[in-house]
Scaffold this motif. Structure first.
Motif, PDB file in Angstrom:
ATOM      1  N   PRO A 190       0.823  -1.227   0.000  1.00 13.84           N
ATOM      2  CA  PRO A 190       0.000   0.000   0.000  1.00 13.84           C
ATOM      3  C   PRO A 190       0.854   1.273   0.000  1.00 13.84           C
ATOM      4  O   PRO A 190       0.501   2.258  -0.654  1.00 13.84           O
TER       5      PRO A 190
ATOM      6  N   ASP B 205       2.173   1.512  -3.619  1.00  8.69           N
ATOM      7  CA  ASP B 205       1.084   1.789  -4.555  1.00  8.69           C
ATOM      8  C   ASP B 205       0.606   3.232  -4.467  1.00  8.69           C
ATOM      9  O   ASP B 205       0.323   3.857  -5.482  1.00  8.69           O
ATOM     10  N   PHE B 206       0.531   3.767  -3.260  1.00  8.19           N
ATOM     11  CA  PHE B 206       0.025   5.134  -3.121  1.00  8.19           C
ATOM     12  C   PHE B 206       1.083   6.178  -3.463  1.00  8.19           C
ATOM     13  O   PHE B 206       0.794   7.152  -4.149  1.00  8.19           O
TER      14      PHE B 206
ATOM     15  N   ARG C  49       3.721   9.737  -6.359  1.00  8.30           N
ATOM     16  CA  ARG C  49       3.463  10.952  -5.581  1.00  8.30           C
ATOM     17  C   ARG C  49       4.573  11.207  -4.561  1.00  8.30           C
ATOM     18  O   ARG C  49       4.295  11.667  -3.454  1.00  8.30           O
TER      19      ARG C  49
ATOM     20  N   ILE D  47      -0.991   7.788   4.285  1.00  6.72           N
ATOM     21  CA  ILE D  47      -1.864   7.833   3.112  1.00  6.72           C
ATOM     22  C   ILE D  47      -3.070   8.739   3.391  1.00  6.72           C
ATOM     23  O   ILE D  47      -3.436   9.570   2.553  1.00  6.72           O
TER      24      ILE D  47
ATOM     25  N   LYS E 247      -3.898  12.084   1.296  1.00  7.37           N
ATOM     26  CA  LYS E 247      -5.164  12.263   0.583  1.00  7.37           C
ATOM     27  C   LYS E 247      -5.822  13.589   0.959  1.00  7.37           C
ATOM     28  O   LYS E 247      -6.465  14.227   0.121  1.00  7.37           O
TER      29      LYS E 247
END
Length: 179
Positions: free
Chosen positions: A87, A90-91, A95, A172, A176
């Motif tokens: 995770p 992937d995030f 970025r 994360i 966000k």
């Protein structure tokens, strides 16, 4: 961590956890956030109480180890990768510019490893190093999560897995909110 005697004879412990101040009352064992009425998630409460039971006060060694190097870590490693490292990768793979700012919001700072890295003080004397390699034509991007070698003096391997997952998902969530 700060321990205070309360009027009713119990004790109040203030403990930093992922850049939030938690209040732990003894002998009740209740865990709340100092700055909000929001409920502390059950896994966080368990993790904090396990930390308090196991913390031995050892100073940081300054040597980083991966999850596999912890007792029993090799057996649980595939689940650790699935729940934390994947995770994270992937995030943030596309970025990485958000990583430094997000880490600062959790009390972290830049690390010196990899193409980009940050160190998050998850608990007192329990830093977590998150390291990224951007990848190129030959290699895929990669992320690693490392711990100070003294972490077994504070948490069992199962708790380390939970702490890593909570740290990643905290990053994360914070990232966000900045998008």
């Amino acid at each position: 961590a700060l321990l205070e005697k309360e009027e009713h004879g119990g004790y109040l412990l203030r403990l930093a956890f992922l850049h939030r101040r938690c209040l732990i009352r003894f002998p009740e064992g209740t865990v709340t956030f100092q700055d909000s009425e929001e409920d502390v998630p059950l896994w966080s409460k368990i993790l904090l109480l396990h930390y308090l039971i196991n913390a031995q006060g050892h100073p940081l060694a300054g040597e980083w180890v991966n999850f596999r190097q912890l007792s029993g870590g090799d057996t649980y490693y595939p689940a650790f990768v699935k729940r934390s490292q994947k995770p994270l990768l992937d995030f943030f793979a596309d970025r990485l510019d958000l990583l430094d700012e997000t880490a600062q919001a959790l009390g972290g700072h830049k690390g010196s490893e990899g193409d980009r890295g940050v160190i998050i003080p998850a608990l007192p004397r329990v830093p977590i190093s998150l390291i990224f390699w951007s990848g190129d034509e030959e290699f895929q991007p990669e992320a690693r999560i490392l711990f100070d070698s003294t972490i077994p003096n504070y948490l069992a391997t199962e708790d380390v897995a939970v702490l890593a997952q909570q740290t990643v998902f905290g990053l994360i969530k914070c990232a966000k909110s900045k998008l």
